[in-house]
Scaffold this motif. Structure first.
Motif: not given
Length: 406
Positions: A291-295, A357-361, A366-369, A380-383
């Protein structure tokens, strides 16, 4: 309760004063770790440490006189006088003087009335004799003595070693991890509480300290990293990641990267490493999600570089319109012959922007790690089931660490 005067101007005296405070705080952390779950420790209460068990209360003064020698009961006058003053209010607590001398001499482990009076009698060269026990009869002085214990404290280094051992047991890790991470966090916990003006804030339990030590953010300040060295810090972080099963290929793993012009090359290299690690693994292995952030320009440039490197990735068609179903779909794989190892896969990496990514429920994917390069963010804690934040490294070190874990 300890009063904090201005530090002496003499450098050695100042160093001794600072060492005394740090010695006291380490003893406080040890007291918390050895307390029962129902016990309450008051930091900077009546004395340096007040321990309340429900059945009794105990006031502990902590003194560190590494450069001094115990010569007579008068060596303990000031702390004993303060304890007697509390006793005179009608309190019937137990009292502990935990003291370290460079030379203990013939220091006793308790006082009788005679020794107590010797300790509390001050005979100045001029002026009147001061008897700090005046007004208290011998029966009460004897009762006070029965409540007072004098403990020979370890040296600073010995007590620190004991604290490391207690933290190792409490957290369930090795000494290197304690030194790299938890020792500073335990001291920070005590420092923060001790500085508060609110009595309720200075009240703490063993479980509160354990919770403070084992929160998701396993970080500590840069000075601590510099103190132990970057290599030991990196090794401790690697052990922590492995102990939390971040290396398990069957777990759904994700990493968050913030792209900048300064770290672009290392980001491309890290993506390539995580992707290529997937090939040759058992078919039960799951590809990394990045998952990336940036322009937008930098994200597009990253994807172009990966395409040029032959990395097949799934971005859920986000450059057109993000499609969650396409993103969460499993890759189509081919195995080697009749074996179970992946030879080819329709994609070997999921790569998506933070916004997509944040559009996903969470129920969808659900990410494990979850590894965050930089500070953990609230979303991040919610995902994820578990989030581990890494910081303080140069970009190339993140790549090396993740390559070892991937």
């Amino acid at each position: 309760m300890t009063q904090y005067p201005s530090l002496p101007t003499d450098s050695r005296a100042a160093h001794a004063a600072i060492a005394g405070y740090e010695y006291q705080f380490d003893k406080t952390a040890l007291t918390l770790l050895s307390a029962a779950n129902t016990h309450v420790v008051q930091i900077e209460g009546i004395e340096d440490i007040d321990l309340h068990t429900g059945l009794r209360s105990e006031a502990v003064q902590v003194k560190y006189f590494a450069g001094q020698t115990y010569s007579s009961p008068k060596s303990l006058r000031d702390p004993v006088r303060l304890m007697l003053e509390h006793y005179k209010t009608g309190a019937r607590w137990d009292y502990v003087l935990h003291v370290h001398f460079g030379n203990f001499g013939v220091m006793p482990d308790c006082f009788d009335v005679t020794l107590l009076k010797q300790s509390l009698t001050k005979k100045p060269r001029t002026g009147e004799v001061m008897e700090y026990f005046a007004g208290v009869n011998d029966v009460d002085l004897d009762d006070f003595c029965s409540r007072l214990r004098i403990i020979r404290g370890d040296s600073f280094e010995e007590q620190e070693t004991a604290l490391i051992a207690a933290l190792r047991t409490a957290v369930g890790c090795d000494d290197d991890e304690v030194v790299a991470i938890y020792l500073a966090k335990a001291r920070e916990f005590v420092h923060e509480r001790a500085r508060s003006d609110e009595s309720s804030v200075r009240s703490a339990t063993r479980q509160e300290l354990i919770d403070w030590l084992t929160v998701k953010d396993f970080l500590f300040d840069k000075w601590q990293m510099q103190k132990i060295g970057a290599d030991r810090y990196r090794a401790a972080q690697k052990r922590k990641l492995r102990s939390a099963e971040f290396h398990k290929t069957t777990k759904k793993r994700a990493i968050y990267l913030e792209i900048s012009t300064d770290n672009f090359d290392e980001t491309v290299s890290l993506c390539e490493v995580l992707a290529r690690k997937h090939l040759g693994r058992l078919k039960s292995a799951l590809p990394w999600t990045i998952i990336v952030g940036g322009t937008p320009d930098l994200v597009r440039k990253l994807k172009i570089e990966l395409v040029r490197s032959g990395i097949t990735f799934n971005d859920g068609h986000e450059d057109l319109e993000f499609q969650p179903r396409a993103f969460i779909a499993n890759p189509v794989i081919n195995t080697r012959g009749a074996g179970d190892r992946i030879e080819r896969s329709s994609f070997i990496l999921r790569l998506v922007t933070q916004d997509s990514f944040r559009m996903l429920e969470p129920s969808q994917f659900k990410i494990s790690r979850f590894v965050s390069i930089g500070d953990e963010q609230n979303w991040m804690g919610d995902t994820a089931d578990q989030v581990f934040a890494l910081r303080h490294f140069e970009p190339v070190v993140y790549k090396q660490l993740m390559e070892e874990i991937a």
